[in-house]
Design an enzyme around this catalytic site. Sequence first.
Site, short mmCIF file in Angstrom:
data_model
loop_
_atom_site.label_atom_id
_atom_site.label_comp_id
_atom_site.label_asym_id
_atom_site.label_seq_id
_atom_site.Cartn_x
_atom_site.Cartn_y
_atom_site.Cartn_z
N THR A 8 61.55 0.27 -63.23
CA THR A 8 62.99 -0.71 -62.54
C THR A 8 63.29 -1.59 -63.11
O THR A 8 62.67 -2.35 -62.84
CB THR A 8 63.54 0.67 -60.94
OG1 THR A 8 64.63 -0.55 -60.94
CG2 THR A 8 61.88 -0.50 -60.38
N HIS A 35 65.11 0.08 -51.67
CA HIS A 35 66.28 -0.43 -51.91
C HIS A 35 67.72 0.59 -52.17
O HIS A 35 66.87 1.96 -53.09
CB HIS A 35 66.54 -1.21 -53.12
CG HIS A 35 67.98 -1.21 -53.94
ND1 HIS A 35 69.17 -1.95 -53.26
CD2 HIS A 35 68.29 -1.70 -54.91
CE1 HIS A 35 70.46 -2.05 -53.99
NE2 HIS A 35 69.73 -1.65 -54.53
N GLY A 77 69.39 3.50 -56.36
CA GLY A 77 67.99 3.10 -55.95
C GLY A 77 66.37 2.84 -55.85
O GLY A 77 66.73 3.38 -57.29
N HIS A 116 77.00 -5.05 -53.42
CA HIS A 116 75.70 -3.86 -53.74
C HIS A 116 75.50 -3.10 -53.10
O HIS A 116 75.64 -1.82 -53.27
CB HIS A 116 74.75 -4.80 -54.46
CG HIS A 116 73.84 -4.54 -55.26
ND1 HIS A 116 73.17 -5.15 -56.09
CD2 HIS A 116 73.27 -3.57 -55.14
CE1 HIS A 116 71.56 -4.28 -56.68
NE2 HIS A 116 72.81 -3.10 -56.50
N GLU A 168 65.01 -3.23 -61.66
CA GLU A 168 65.37 -4.49 -60.04
C GLU A 168 63.88 -4.37 -59.43
O GLU A 168 63.89 -4.72 -57.98
CB GLU A 168 66.81 -3.45 -58.91
CG GLU A 168 68.02 -3.67 -59.67
CD GLU A 168 68.94 -2.83 -58.65
OE1 GLU A 168 68.77 -2.53 -57.76
OE2 GLU A 168 69.90 -3.07 -58.85
ZN LIG Z 1 70.94 -1.41 -56.54
#
Ligand SMILES: [Zn+2]
Length: 367
Positions: free
Chosen positions: A166, A187, A121, A250, A168
């Site tokens: 992160t 997320h 996350g 995901h 992401e």
């Molecule tokens: Zn993820």
Amino acid sequence: MKSIDLTSLKLLAMRDARSAQAEGASQLLVCKNCIVTPSARDFLAQHNIALVTSGAAKAAAPAAYGQSPALPAASVSSGAQGRPAPNPRLFFTPEAEAIKKEICAVGRKLWMRQFVDGNGGNISYRIGPNEVICTPTLVSKYDLTPEDLSMVDLEGNQIAGTKPRTSEIFLHLEIYKEVPEAKSCVHCHPPHATAYAITGRVPPNLVIPEFEVFIGKVAISPYETPGTAAFAQTVLPFVKTHNTVLLANHGIICWADTVTHAEWFAEVLETYCWTLMLAAQLGVPISYISEQKGADLLAIKKKLGLPDIRFDTSRMKECQLSDLEVPGSIALTPSPCDGAPGRPAETDLEMLVRSVTDAVMETIGAK
Ligand SMILES: [Zn+2]
């Protein structure tokens, strides 16, 4: 400046980046077609090690994901055109300190609700036109402290904070670039919503009012490897008309005007998916809210300024509130499972008949 020649490499991975850093390199010379893994690129950026393509006229800062280091500096920064230079001082303002605390509180909520595992996350907040505060890589959302957070520009270059951001973050940045109203992205991997995401399904509509108002139509984006440019861009067709997207195989991403509200949307979606699964076990069909009453909910949503693809009246002509097709999605109502209490499976029935028969035979002394 120490430059290391890595032009013999076709692939520059984390291992190479680490050993270059251990050798004190400030610049790496790579061949034009060298592939740099996202984690290696992040690591190099974090340690201010420049990637220079063999034959390039001057050193360029490590490019953002998905952009070849062979590109000249002007092309590398083309995505940032029109944006002011990032201001690292924004990271230390009273507003930033309040946002950092809110991000940590939301991180703890995600972990407590079992929406994230391990270091999974990530959370971000756009504090300026070219500044985004975000969570670090490899830290549990339960353990987050304001000191763990960092700040990046809209191209993903870290401009403040000590822990690496992160990997992401690019998913969040694509949303900020596409949706001016998006101030925060959350997320996470909540199990029931992710169950939909791994089956390629989106939950049906017109079942619970709160879901209609806060989320409505959920989109599902195709699977791509996390951390890559391709992954970040999978959400682009959906984010202007949806505040919540299921990421195939995901998890989910939600955007909102505040960090707290983005997390609320994750909660609303997860509880909705969970409730639908529980209802499916009852073995009887779900009762739907009528299209007419659904229109009332959509009107409330419009007043709140929340996005919904169903506001697009050109798409409403041939569709109804409940079954409007979203590109890339398959809207299916979960079907009751065979083993549900209301509808015993055949094997269960067989066992039940056998045990009743045995009991009767025993009572009449036949055994
Ligand atoms: Zn993820």
